[in-house]
Design a protein around this motif. Sequence first.
Motif, mmCIF file in Angstrom:
data_model
loop_
_atom_site.group_PDB
_atom_site.id
_atom_site.type_symbol
_atom_site.label_atom_id
_atom_site.label_comp_id
_atom_site.label_asym_id
_atom_site.label_seq_id
_atom_site.Cartn_x
_atom_site.Cartn_y
_atom_site.Cartn_z
ATOM 1 N N ASP A 42 54.761 38.655 8.606
ATOM 2 C CA ASP A 42 55.544 39.884 8.246
ATOM 3 C C ASP A 42 55.619 40.144 6.576
ATOM 4 O O ASP A 42 55.762 41.111 6.190
ATOM 5 N N ASN A 43 54.879 39.255 5.973
ATOM 6 C CA ASN A 43 54.825 39.241 4.506
ATOM 7 C C ASN A 43 53.610 38.588 4.078
ATOM 8 O O ASN A 43 53.482 37.510 3.433
ATOM 9 N N PRO A 44 52.495 39.455 4.290
ATOM 10 C CA PRO A 44 51.130 39.037 3.876
ATOM 11 C C PRO A 44 51.187 38.716 2.357
ATOM 12 O O PRO A 44 51.663 39.319 1.613
ATOM 13 N N VAL A 45 50.145 37.784 1.958
ATOM 14 C CA VAL A 45 50.029 37.550 0.374
ATOM 15 C C VAL A 45 49.163 38.713 -0.170
ATOM 16 O O VAL A 45 48.005 39.065 0.607
ATOM 17 N N ARG A 46 49.434 39.218 -1.164
ATOM 18 C CA ARG A 46 48.710 40.176 -1.749
ATOM 19 C C ARG A 46 48.580 40.022 -3.120
ATOM 20 O O ARG A 46 49.739 39.678 -4.042
ATOM 21 N N LEU A 47 47.345 40.398 -3.765
ATOM 22 C CA LEU A 47 47.261 40.721 -5.196
ATOM 23 C C LEU A 47 46.613 41.972 -5.405
ATOM 24 O O LEU A 47 45.398 42.249 -4.964
ATOM 25 N N ASP A 48 47.252 42.821 -6.277
ATOM 26 C CA ASP A 48 46.792 44.387 -6.488
ATOM 27 C C ASP A 48 46.623 44.316 -7.960
ATOM 28 O O ASP A 48 47.591 44.210 -8.576
ATOM 29 N N GLY A 49 45.532 44.723 -8.405
ATOM 30 C CA GLY A 49 45.383 45.120 -9.806
ATOM 31 C C GLY A 49 44.875 46.467 -9.952
ATOM 32 O O GLY A 49 43.857 47.190 -9.695
ATOM 33 N N SER A 50 45.691 47.307 -11.037
ATOM 34 C CA SER A 50 45.556 48.484 -11.163
ATOM 35 C C SER A 50 45.447 48.785 -12.700
ATOM 36 O O SER A 50 45.916 48.121 -13.447
#
Length: 119
Positions: free
Chosen positions: A49-57
């Motif tokens: 329900d809550n995937p691990v995410r890393l987002d760099g913008s």
Amino acid sequence: MNEPDDEWCGELFVSVAADGCAGIGSAWFNKEQLREFATALTAFPLSADNPVRLDGSLGGNDQTPPQTTIDLTLEPFDVRGAVRVTAKLESTVWQNADRELPKTVSTRFQVLTRKVVVQ
């Protein structure tokens, strides 16, 4: 590589290669973001329900959205604890995407995992 603005952030480089698809990307993160990502990866099993995410913008303003150069998502793949990784990397656009022709890589792959107990 660029120099950090301060001692609390740095540029993270990510490289991926899976079945003939390969790429390298980078983005700037503060230490706390990376600690939270690393801590989330220690969960076993990962949450569907809550995937691990890393987002760099970077960049962005009122007329242009920020450019995502690193987008990593880790989520459960099967009941035995395998993890599906989705990696999207894009080269940095400094001024004009139509002229600079950014390179984009998107791939998904499975990682076999096992629970490790530290004593």
